[in-house]
Design a protein around this motif. Structure first.
Motif, PDB file in Angstrom:
ATOM      1  N   ARG A  47      54.361  -8.894  33.188  1.00 20.10           N
ATOM      2  CA  ARG A  47      53.089  -8.763  33.919  1.00 20.10           C
ATOM      3  C   ARG A  47      52.900  -7.337  34.437  1.00 20.10           C
ATOM      4  O   ARG A  47      51.837  -6.744  34.299  1.00 20.10           O
ATOM      5  N   GLU A  48      53.957  -6.814  35.026  1.00 19.19           N
ATOM      6  CA  GLU A  48      53.849  -5.460  35.581  1.00 19.19           C
ATOM      7  C   GLU A  48      53.604  -4.428  34.488  1.00 19.19           C
ATOM      8  O   GLU A  48      52.850  -3.471  34.658  1.00 19.19           O
ATOM      9  N   ALA A  49      54.274  -4.642  33.345  1.00 17.45           N
ATOM     10  CA  ALA A  49      54.097  -3.690  32.249  1.00 17.45           C
ATOM     11  C   ALA A  49      52.655  -3.727  31.756  1.00 17.45           C
ATOM     12  O   ALA A  49      52.057  -2.688  31.477  1.00 17.45           O
ATOM     13  N   GLN A  50      52.117  -4.931  31.658  1.00 19.02           N
ATOM     14  CA  GLN A  50      50.731  -5.043  31.213  1.00 19.02           C
ATOM     15  C   GLN A  50      49.809  -4.310  32.204  1.00 19.02           C
ATOM     16  O   GLN A  50      48.921  -3.567  31.808  1.00 19.02           O
ATOM     17  N   ALA A  51      50.076  -4.539  33.498  1.00 20.62           N
ATOM     18  CA  ALA A  51      49.240  -3.875  34.516  1.00 20.62           C
ATOM     19  C   ALA A  51      49.375  -2.363  34.394  1.00 20.62           C
ATOM     20  O   ALA A  51      48.386  -1.627  34.456  1.00 20.62           O
ATOM     21  N   ARG A  52      50.600  -1.916  34.180  1.00 23.50           N
ATOM     22  CA  ARG A  52      50.811  -0.483  34.075  1.00 23.50           C
ATOM     23  C   ARG A  52      50.100   0.075  32.855  1.00 23.50           C
ATOM     24  O   ARG A  52      49.483   1.151  32.911  1.00 23.50           O
ATOM     25  N   PHE A  53      50.180  -0.679  31.751  1.00 21.86           N
ATOM     26  CA  PHE A  53      49.487  -0.203  30.553  1.00 21.86           C
ATOM     27  C   PHE A  53      48.004  -0.055  30.832  1.00 21.86           C
ATOM     28  O   PHE A  53      47.388   0.937  30.449  1.00 21.86           O
ATOM     29  N   GLU A  54      47.465  -1.026  31.531  1.00 18.89           N
ATOM     30  CA  GLU A  54      46.028  -0.957  31.788  1.00 18.89           C
ATOM     31  C   GLU A  54      45.684   0.225  32.690  1.00 18.89           C
ATOM     32  O   GLU A  54      44.645   0.858  32.551  1.00 18.89           O
TER      33      GLU A  54
END
Ligand SMILES: Nc1ncnc2c1ncn2[C@@H]1O[C@H](COP(=O)(O)OP(=O)(O)OP(=O)(O)O)[C@@H](O)[C@H]1O
Ligand SMILES: [Mg+2]
Lengths: 708, 344
Positions: free
Chosen positions: A361-368
């Protein structure tokens, strides 16, 4: 027809220029192919230009549109889409019979082939043939074998588990991709999360792998016979003295699907505007096919795409087998942001600071967050107007001043002085002012997919108003600024106190072999700082680092200490600090030694007779006289430390989670590992300059006179 | 106020022997002047007393107690350095008050003492300046002032007046003498200046090559120099030394037919101060070589036999270069021809 071609070739009597970034055996093979081609084309010459790998792509980007490019260049397929977009390459329209389809796929953009694939590279499973008779077919087998191999200091498996490139085979086996063809990214999807969990199990929970493996550590372990399985590529075998065997990746038992690594395909591109395209194509085909391919395989050890070569070594054969299932490295412009986010997740999972789900989840948020926002072009006119007004104002000021007759007389009297400083001024303009102005100009643009868009001051307002990240996030400018200030202050405090203390000790009459001590203590300064940084980085390694070994000696209790220095801000910062203090104290020591020499001995003697003890003399006599010499050094040292990229980048690399990053290394990340957001990075650079400018002006004020 | 006793003091830097068995007893409240040629070890001796140099051998006592191992600050001495050694970052006032500050004397009291010393040394208008803004002579006075403020038992002065103009030097000499009387302190004062030595000293110590040549009152040294070195070093112009051979009642000088009217036996050195001779109508013959006029008196260089002899004469001098003159002697000194020691 042949006669006509020959005639053409003779008429132009051409030279074909080929750029490449090969070295060693691959370079030798390419040279041999070029020689063979020349012997069949007596009137033509091949000029092979080896360029450093690091700047290769940029050179292609800039030279070819200006007509300074080569006829052909050899590069991986990663930038093919970009180069098509920029129009620096020609499509390949001739025959490609005999070349493996996987290579051709990598060079196909919009149904059109844009380069001639010549060789592939990918990760494979490497193992020690003296310990393993036949390689595992499934990951359960791999784990079982590795477990059997793991005992006192010997490991079953070593690979760079936290690196997305090394993680990719598992990711693909779980059915996930880094980025879809249409650019969709889901790092928090089930498949991704399962692959994170699998990687965690493989690299940590099973206890078959060393912690914090770097490429260098993996090589060393294998070289020392301390590991059985290694995941790496053909480059791994280059400097190895022990035998190594290769096998394609096993199937992942959980899914029943093969682990598929990324495939990098090297190809020959034809540059736009090459003067003799037919000849260039002829050479390209000679390199890619038949005899050329055989030479590259035999001499250069390449896994070539030409299917009809014979006598490949087992390693090359394995690479070719692996290439059939490998997945070409994605070329989508957002891929570097995906990797940064994925690396972030992997590091957290490996460290155990987040569950696979949360890390995803955090990685996805960071990617965004990292993904570039839609760039909004703003009108240039207000900026041009403001710039015009500024320029006009400057000219006006100049005119007003020049009307002052006194100044005019002075100028006339000193006109030769301007002549003499002219060359130096020109050099300063060329080397300092121009790059600065250009860099500052870049900060007004956004770069996306090869396009520059004018965005005015919006980078600055985004950064300074902390629009993209909460102010407490390590990605925000102010968080990093605070870390940078803490970094500078703690460093300088240590540098100065250690440097001054050592200088004072070195001055004591009871010191024997003073010269030797002085030379030894200056040594840390004389070693290039990136080497020192790498050495310290390895000293802080949780398992093999000297620091933990020392801690194990002094701490009670049996067993090794495996403290992870980079798992929390305080110790990670301390590791950086220790490294930079090691690098920084000699300068302060040398400055102090010099300044101490300049203090007459009898001043201290007078104070001694006046009744002052050692500390009183230091405080009232030595320190006040040292201060004027030290202040400029401190100012200088603080600017260096503020921008000490190497140490932060190499020792902590911002770990954990970017929290120990300083401004300059953060700017680097924006420019080079987050979708090449050059404009945003340039805005950081301008802000760094601004902070340092304000600081040095204020420091000058404080010191009370100009020292810098 | 303390006695200072140097008992067979040696100081060597490696192989280089600088002080070679120095014996001096300085009484409490005594003003001792140390003279000797440059490099003879005067500063080194002062530094040994101050505790800035370790003593190689021998004993140093201050106030009757062994002080070889005592730290400088526990010796109760104040030193004025040949190079002044003023703290460049402190004002004159703070320079002078430094020792008191270290001794934790209250601010009010230490400034009061500084003001007093400054008045004595005519430094009052300079109190707020930095040493860099002073002339050499002014700095030297600040250095003196810094020592005075401390009221030590023993003052050590290393050529404290060498940078002053003659008028100021005269004035300071008087001040020193006055200060000595008022404070009653023990003072060891190094100088090159004979006048300074003769006017200030209770006793003078003559040092050469690290050895004491003679200790005595200015009169002693002038009238009864212990050896040839002291004889030539004290008194200006220097004493004439003539190698002679004694023949009982008279003696002979090389190149001179006439015997000199000085008794003695064997070879010895005859010492004649320029002021102990006068030009007369008869006596020892010689030819005038050069005449140096000094205003109220003149130094007449006379060639006697093969030797140049300087004679003091009242101005106006009646003779000219090349004239034949005769000398009469009043007081003579005799020194051993080989050892240079005084013969009684
Ligand atoms: N640190 C040293 N190492 C070796 N020799 C030294 C050292 N300090 C002084 N000397 C020598 O000791 C001798 C005495 O030096 P000192 O300074 O005491 O002379 P001085 O009598 O004060 O001379 P001056 O009248 O010129 O000041 C000199 O020959 C000098 O070269
Ligand atoms: Mg001296």
């Amino acid at each position: 027809m042949t006669a006509l071609l020959l005639l053409l070739a003779t008429a132009s009597a051409s030279e074909v220029t080929v750029w490449h970034s090969y070295s060693g055996a691959e370079q030798a093979a390419l040279e041999q192919v070029a020689d063979d081609w020349e012997s069949t084309h007596p009137d033509d010459r091949v000029s092979l230009v080896a360029l450093p790998f690091g700047g290769f792509d940029t050179k292609v980007d800039t030279a070819i549109p200006r007509g300074n490019g080569p006829d052909l260049f050899i590069a991986a397929h990663g930038n093919v889409a970009k180069w098509v977009l920029e129009g620096v390459i020609e499509p390949w329209t001739s025959d490609t019979t005999g070349i493996a389809p996987v290579g051709l796929d990598a060079f196909t953009v919009d149904e059109q082939l844009w380069g001639l694939p010549i060789a592939t590279k990918s990760l494979v499973l490497l193992y020690d043939p003296s310990r393993i008779a036949s390689p595992p077919q499934t990951t359960d087998e791999l784990i079982a074998m590795a477990r059997a191999e793991t005992a006192d200091g010997h490991y079953g498996l070593a690979y760079q588990a936290a690196d997305p490139y090394f993680h990719a085979p598992w990711m693909h086996a779980f059915g996930a991709v880094a980025i879809d063809d249409d650019g969709t990214v889901s790092l928090d999807g089930d498949a991704q999360v399962q692959s994170f969990a699998f990687a965690r199990r493989l690299a940590v929970d099973e206890g078959i792998a060393p912690t914090q493996p770097t490429g260098e550590l993996v090589s060393r372990l294998y070289e020392d016979g301390d590991v059985t399985f290694v995941i790496s590529g053909p480059w791994f075998t280059a400097d190895l003295s022990r035998p190594v065997a290769a096998a394609p990746f096993p199937m992942v038992s959980e899914t029943g699907l093969p682990a598929r690594p990324y495939l990098t395909v090297d190809g020959i591109y034809q540059a736009k505007g090459a003067p003799s395209p037919e000849l260039a194509q002829d050479l390209a085909w000679a390199i890619a096919s038949a005899h050329g391919a055989q030479t590259r395989q035999d001499v250069g050890g390449q896994a070539v795409t030409w299917t009809a070569t014979t006598g490949a070594s087992p390693l090359v054969q394995t690479l070719r087998t692996q290439a059939e299932t490998a997945i070409p490295m994605p070329t989508h412009p957002d891929i570097s942001a995906v990797w940064e986010a994925q690396a972030y997740a992997l590091r957290r999972v490996m460290r155990g600071s987040a569950s696979p789900e949360r890390a995803g989840r955090e990685a996805q948020a960071r990617f965004e967050q990292l993904q570039q926002k839609d760039v909004v072009e703003v009108s240039r006119s207000p900026y041009i107007a403001a710039f015009g007004v500024l320029l006009l104002g400057l000219v006006g000021m100049l005119v007003v001043r020049l009307r002052n007759p006194e100044l005019r007389n002075e100028l006339a009297a000193t006109k030769w002085d301007y002549f003499w400083i002219g060359p130096a001024a020109l050099a300063m303009i060329a080397l300092v002012v121009t790059p600065f102005v250009l860099g500052a100009a870049v900060s007004l643009y956004a770069y996306q997919g090869g396009e520059w868009t004018f965005v005015g001051l919006s980078h600055f307002s985004d950064i300074l108003l902390s629009r993209d990240f909460p102010i407490t996030s390590p990605m925000s400018f102010f968080y990093t600024l605070a870390v940078t200030i803490l970094w500078t202050v703690t460093n300088l405090t240590l540098h100065v106190s250690i440097g001054v203390a050592l200088a004072l000790v070195l001055r004591e009459p009871w010191i024997r072999m003073r010269g030797m001590w002085r030379a030894l203590l200056i040594l840390p300064w004389a070693v290039p700082n990136y080497i020192t940084a790498l050495i310290w980085k390895s000293m802080f390694h949780a398992q093999y680092g000297a620091i933990n070994k020392l801690l194990a000696i002094v701490t009670p209790g049996p067993g090794p200490v495996e403290f992870d220095w980079f798992a929390q801000f305080s110790t990670s910062f301390a590791a950086n600090l220790a490294t930079n203090t090691w690098l920084g104290f000699p300068f302060m020591m040398v400055v102090t030694l010099g300044a101490l020499q300049a203090i007459p001995k009898d001043l201290e003697e007078a104070a001694e007779v006046d009744g002052a003890g050692y500390l009183t003399r230091l405080r009232h006599v030595v320190w006040p006289l040292l201060r004027p010499a030290l202040l400029p050094a401190i100012l200088l040292g603080s600017v260096w430390t503020f921008n000490m990229f190497n140490v932060v980048y190499l020792v902590s690399s911002g770990e954990p989670d970017g929290s120990t990053e300083i401004l300059i290394s953060e700017a680097y990340r924006w420019a080079f590992s987050r979708n090449n957001q050059y404009g945003y990075a340039a805005a950081y650079a301008v802000l760094i300059f601004g902070v340092l400018l304000v600081y040095s002006r204020a420091a000058n004020r404080l010191v009370g006179r100009k020292v810098l | 106020m303390a006695t200072v006793t140097l008992d067979n003091l040696h100081k060597a830097y490696g192989e280089t022997v600088v002080l070679d068995g120095v014996n001096v007893e300085v009484a409490s409240g005594e003003y001792i002047v140390l003279v000797g040629p440059s490099g003879c070890g005067k500063s080194t001796l002062l530094r040994c007393i101050a505790g800035l140099e370790t003593i190689t051998a021998g004993e140093l006592c201050i106030g009757g107690k062994r002080a070889n191992e005592r730290a400088p600050r526990d010796r109760g001495v104040a030193m004025v350095f040949q190079s002044y050694a003023l703290y460049p970052h402190m004002t004159v006032r703070d320079n002078m008050a430094f020792a008191l500050k270290v001794a934790k004397v209250s601010k009010k009291e230490r400034y009061a003492q500084v003001d007093e010393a400054a008045a004595l040394l005519e430094l009052t208008p300079l109190l707020d300046r930095l040493p860099g803004q002073l002339s050499g002579g002014q700095r030297q006075r600040v250095a003196m002032g810094r020592a005075i403020v401390r009221r030590p038992d023993v003052f050590l002065f290393d050529e404290p007046l060498s940078n002053l103009d003659p008028a100021l030097r005269g004035h300071m000499r008087v001040e020193l003498k006055r200060m000595h009387r008022r404070l009653g302190a023990t003072i060891v004062h190094v100088t090159h200046d004979q006048v300074e030595a003769l006017t200030l000293a209770d006793r003078i110590v003559v040092l050469d090559k690290g050895q004491v040549q003679q200790v005595g009152s200015p009169r002693d040294l002038f009238e009864r120099p212990a050896n040839v070195f002291v004889a030539t070093f004290i008194g200006a112009p220097a004493m004439n030394l003539l190698p002679v051979i004694g023949e009982g009642e008279t003696c002979r000088l090389e190149g001179l037919e006439q015997a000199l009217p000085v008794s003695g036996t064997g070879a010895f050195t005859l010492g004649l101060r320029p002021s102990d001779m006068f030009l007369a109508d008869s006596g020892i013959p010689g030819v005038v070589d050069v005449i140096e006029s000094l205003g109220s008196e003149a130094m007449v260089h006379v060639t006697v036999g093969a030797h140049d002899v300087v004679v003091r004469a009242e101005e106006p001098v009646q003779v000219n270069s090349g004239d034949v003159v005769h000398l009469k002697l009043s007081t003579v000194h005799r020194f051993d021809g080989t050892t240079g020691r005084r013969l009684e």
